[in-house]
Design an enzyme around this catalytic site. Sequence first.
Site, PDB file in Angstrom:
ATOM      1  N   SER A 206     -69.678  49.418  27.521  1.00 35.33           N
ATOM      2  CA  SER A 206     -68.353  49.032  27.019  1.00 35.33           C
ATOM      3  C   SER A 206     -67.527  50.229  26.544  1.00 35.33           C
ATOM      4  CB  SER A 206     -68.531  47.970  25.932  1.00 35.33           C
ATOM      5  OG  SER A 206     -67.307  47.362  25.629  1.00 35.33           O
ATOM      6  N   ASP A 370     -65.790  39.473  33.019  1.00 38.17           N
ATOM      7  CA  ASP A 370     -67.163  39.340  32.510  1.00 38.17           C
ATOM      8  C   ASP A 370     -67.215  38.482  31.243  1.00 38.17           C
ATOM      9  OD1 ASP A 370     -66.308  40.943  30.410  1.00 38.17           O
ATOM     10  OD2 ASP A 370     -67.502  42.692  30.984  1.00 38.17           O
ATOM     11  N   HIS A 403     -70.291  40.332  29.648  1.00 39.18           N
ATOM     12  CA  HIS A 403     -70.053  41.642  29.038  1.00 39.18           C
ATOM     13  C   HIS A 403     -71.277  42.148  28.272  1.00 39.18           C
ATOM     14  CE1 HIS A 403     -67.366  44.799  27.706  1.00 39.18           C
ATOM     15  NE2 HIS A 403     -67.770  44.637  26.473  1.00 39.18           N
TER      16      HIS A 403
END
Length: 435
Positions: A206, A370, A403
């Site tokens: 991320s 996601d 995610h």
Amino acid sequence: MKMKGELKIIAIVSMALVHQLYMCESRNSLHPLILIPGAGGNQLEARLTKDYKSSSLFCSRWNPIMKDSQGWFRLWFSPTVLLAPYTDCFARRMTLHYEKDLDDYRNEIGVQTRVNQFGSVQSLLYLDPNLKKITTYMAGLVNSLEAIGYVRDTTLFGAPYDFRYGLAPEGHPCEVGSKFLKDLKELVEKASNSNEGKSVILVTHSLGGLFALQFLNRNTPSWRRHFIKHLVTLSTPWGGSVEGMRTFASGNTLGVPLVNPLRVRTEQRSSESNLWLLPNPTIYKHNKPIVITQYSNYTVEEIPRFLKDIGFEEGVYPYESRILPLIEHYEAPGVDLTCVIGGGVKTPDTLLYGEKGFDEQPEMGYGDGDGTVNMVSLRALEKLWAEEKNQTLETIELPGVSHKSILDDREALDVIIREISRINSMASRLRPHTC
Ligand SMILES: *[C@@H]1O[C@H](CO)[C@@H](O)[C@H](O)[C@H]1NC(C)=O
Ligand SMILES: *[C@@H]1O[C@H](CO)[C@@H](O)[C@H](O)[C@H]1NC(C)=O
């Protein structure tokens, strides 16, 4: 006699060579690897000094139980944040302030913060080591890396950081973020030097991917060629996300149950890295309203007006002076790059606010992504760098992986590990392998 002596020397030399070859084979032949977590992806410690003034009597009385002799306690993550009155104390202690005089962000007065065990993966495994089950972060990935031969503190390292802070463009001070990039550079060099000069693989999750790209571009091409083998980014929001706008408008508990998002909204607005995660106007469609209210609509180009209208006018200046220049151009670092992303998960792409405005959670329109980051953002580099000759970029999309689940889904981990093994088996492009 002379002959014998020479033979002996040859024997010794060849034995040494054989020994060296043997060592070469038997020693771990893996490239050292450094994990860089995402926002909220490592523990953060704090301590309160005598200058700390509580917002309420309650918070001044409440002091964490688990303190060490110097007063450091775990600020992130602690389950007390789940209980409403403590949520306020926590939020206050996590809040950052942008100081116009300094042109930089700082902590709340009287709150010192630090990451513990920089260089180690320890603080990325679980956000709270006493609640492993519900706060697992990179433990699954680390276990999978160990299964292919990675060894903690020998070939496997971690780069935790204070994820509330971001980075600033040239000409703007950025004390915390710059220190992190400096520490990371030292860690890369140390990891390489202690592994026979092998170049280093960076694996990020991320927000860590945004830091990694800045990190690479802020070092020279020759440094990058020498020290970096490959960058593997997991779930990186290259162009931010629409979810980022929800965080600013009405707060976002990031999946932590029981917490009222409005209780953490002020703290979330104060985070510099959250400004960085707003949707990037060079990547999202310009004319599509993303936030729709009864009075006005906002596209990605109207984020300054959006910030003002939600009641966060103080965010406009740092957004325009620090964030926009940082995200308007993405230089290709010329480092081999693999983006592993989730896809096919329902992801907010429009926020519809009703009569009560931004104090109520919005209804949402959805698109591909996601679950947190929109597909246009996950795949942004493919478009931006389509013409870059020196940049290799591979994208691996994992259907149905979200995610966060990219870090513990069995199949996702298998794909990530296979990619890391493949990278390890590739000869270096630019310099020969030496043992
Ligand atoms: C906002 O956008 C919606 C949907 O695109 C549209 O129906 C509405 O008229 C717009 N409102 C304003 C104030 O522009
Ligand atoms: C591409 O890489 C080569 C070798 O590193 C370098 O000489 C050249 O200047 C680079 N070209 C561009 C357009 O960056």
